[in-house]
Motif scaffolding. Sequence first.
Motif, PDB file in Angstrom:
ATOM      1  N   HIS A 234       0.849  -1.183   0.000  1.00  0.00           N
ATOM      2  CA  HIS A 234       0.000   0.000   0.000  1.00  0.00           C
ATOM      3  C   HIS A 234       0.886   1.234   0.000  1.00  0.00           C
ATOM      4  O   HIS A 234       1.481   1.592   1.022  1.00  0.00           O
ATOM      5  CB  HIS A 234      -0.916   0.016   1.217  1.00  0.00           C
ATOM      6  N   ALA A 235       1.012   1.876  -1.142  1.00  0.00           N
ATOM      7  CA  ALA A 235       1.866   3.054  -1.292  1.00  0.00           C
ATOM      8  C   ALA A 235       1.028   4.239  -1.733  1.00  0.00           C
ATOM      9  O   ALA A 235       0.137   4.102  -2.580  1.00  0.00           O
ATOM     10  CB  ALA A 235       2.964   2.779  -2.323  1.00  0.00           C
ATOM     11  N   GLU A 236       1.320   5.404  -1.181  1.00  0.00           N
ATOM     12  CA  GLU A 236       0.625   6.631  -1.556  1.00  0.00           C
ATOM     13  C   GLU A 236       1.652   7.668  -1.990  1.00  0.00           C
ATOM     14  O   GLU A 236       2.705   7.821  -1.360  1.00  0.00           O
ATOM     15  CB  GLU A 236      -0.200   7.172  -0.381  1.00  0.00           C
ATOM     16  N   ALA A 237       1.332   8.387  -3.051  1.00  0.00           N
ATOM     17  CA  ALA A 237       2.234   9.394  -3.611  1.00  0.00           C
ATOM     18  C   ALA A 237       1.817  10.788  -3.168  1.00  0.00           C
ATOM     19  O   ALA A 237       0.614  11.113  -3.140  1.00  0.00           O
ATOM     20  CB  ALA A 237       2.233   9.321  -5.135  1.00  0.00           C
ATOM     21  N   PHE A 238       2.815  11.616  -2.861  1.00  0.00           N
ATOM     22  CA  PHE A 238       2.576  13.001  -2.469  1.00  0.00           C
ATOM     23  C   PHE A 238       3.641  13.902  -3.068  1.00  0.00           C
ATOM     24  O   PHE A 238       4.789  13.501  -3.236  1.00  0.00           O
ATOM     25  CB  PHE A 238       2.606  13.160  -0.940  1.00  0.00           C
ATOM     26  N   HIS A 245       1.128  18.815   4.634  1.00  0.00           N
ATOM     27  CA  HIS A 245      -0.233  19.235   4.956  1.00  0.00           C
ATOM     28  C   HIS A 245      -1.063  18.036   5.414  1.00  0.00           C
ATOM     29  O   HIS A 245      -2.055  17.660   4.782  1.00  0.00           O
ATOM     30  CB  HIS A 245      -0.883  19.899   3.736  1.00  0.00           C
ATOM     31  N   GLY A 246      -0.649  17.439   6.499  1.00  0.00           N
ATOM     32  CA  GLY A 246      -1.430  16.351   7.078  1.00  0.00           C
ATOM     33  C   GLY A 246      -0.790  14.984   6.972  1.00  0.00           C
ATOM     34  O   GLY A 246      -0.599  14.317   8.012  1.00  0.00           O
ATOM     35  N   PRO A 247      -0.440  14.491   5.756  1.00  0.00           N
ATOM     36  CA  PRO A 247       0.050  13.117   5.662  1.00  0.00           C
ATOM     37  C   PRO A 247       1.287  12.829   6.495  1.00  0.00           C
ATOM     38  O   PRO A 247       1.459  11.707   6.988  1.00  0.00           O
ATOM     39  CB  PRO A 247       0.344  12.960   4.160  1.00  0.00           C
ATOM     40  N   MET A 248       2.166  13.816   6.682  1.00  0.00           N
ATOM     41  CA  MET A 248       3.401  13.532   7.396  1.00  0.00           C
ATOM     42  C   MET A 248       3.165  13.194   8.874  1.00  0.00           C
ATOM     43  O   MET A 248       4.060  12.693   9.551  1.00  0.00           O
ATOM     44  CB  MET A 248       4.404  14.683   7.261  1.00  0.00           C
ATOM     45  N   ALA A 249       1.955  13.409   9.368  1.00  0.00           N
ATOM     46  CA  ALA A 249       1.650  13.007  10.742  1.00  0.00           C
ATOM     47  C   ALA A 249       1.769  11.497  10.922  1.00  0.00           C
ATOM     48  O   ALA A 249       1.961  11.009  12.045  1.00  0.00           O
ATOM     49  CB  ALA A 249       0.240  13.468  11.111  1.00  0.00           C
ATOM     50  N   LEU A 250       1.659  10.744   9.826  1.00  0.00           N
ATOM     51  CA  LEU A 250       1.777   9.291   9.896  1.00  0.00           C
ATOM     52  C   LEU A 250       3.224   8.816   9.948  1.00  0.00           C
ATOM     53  O   LEU A 250       3.485   7.653  10.252  1.00  0.00           O
ATOM     54  CB  LEU A 250       1.108   8.655   8.674  1.00  0.00           C
TER      55      LEU A 250
END
Length: 344
Positions: A234-238, A245-250
């Motif tokens: 499961h990979a997500e691109a940014f 803006h939000g994703p880096m909290a993970l």
Amino acid sequence: MKSPRDTLMYQEAHAAADVIAHQLAANAGVLAELGERLRAQSPRCIVTCARGSSDHAAAYAKYVFETRLGVVTASASPSVASIYDAPLQLQGALFVAISQSGKSPDLLLSVQAAKAAGAQVVALVNDTDSPLAQAADTVVPLHAGPERSVAATKSYLATLAAVLQLAACWSGDEALHTALERLPADLRQGWEADWSALGEGLLAVHNLFVVGRGYGFGAALEAALKFKETCGLHAEAFSSAEVRHGPMALVGAGFPVLVFAQEDGSLEGTLGVAAEFRTRGARVWVAAPGATGPDALPLPAGVPAITTPLLAVQSFYRATAALSLARGYDPDVPPHLRKVTETL
């Protein structure tokens, strides 16, 4: 036991340099003529239309067209035509449809709607006998030849090269022509880069981010798709500008992140994001020209920024063919997928 070299994905990715060398020569005439027409009557905007890997090529095209041509470029959703039958206002627009097979019904309906709305349609397509090629005003063949692996590789890289050649012939930019002339040799050199550290580090993980910016953002999108498609990851691109803006909290200790970077104005910020992730304990791999170190994924130094993503994606494909097998998958036959996806 199948080896990475035995996979069609590996073999077809390896063929990309020869494919692109042939493509650049074969398309020189049609793109010189198209470029002359576009200079004489410049479109007011460019609209791209594609799905899957072809849409990731369109994301790359947006940055190429806007930075090298100064023409605003936007992505059209095929559903607007195929589902909603919405009227479009495309007088004076250039509509660029991108497809490997040229058979998807929603893409064909979008092309028909664009032509009815006054757009000039250019098709970047591998199958020149396809319905898409028949419907377009101008066909730019990808010349990738048959692609038997479900995971698109050489056709994706050929699409990026076609985008670059279109921009070069339209703009008359000699630096861009020079970058294209050296591209096949750069790809051959880049193929030898050792990216085995990526496969070793991702063997047992389940999730990761892929980060890029500018010319490299389309590469991040493509890599995230291929991780899902061929490796069960499961990979997500940014964008490196958006991931804060939000994703880096993970992102915390041990979280894997793959970063694509090229030597342009985005480099400092992208490497800054990678460094910030490392301070959180994340496992970060950086693919950048001249990169060194245990988690560096090397690319040849001195490569033009605009072609760097092609070399990065090519090396990524090679590494992913090996990772897929190591994780118990076959990259040529991903579960539940077919080579041609026909969406309405």
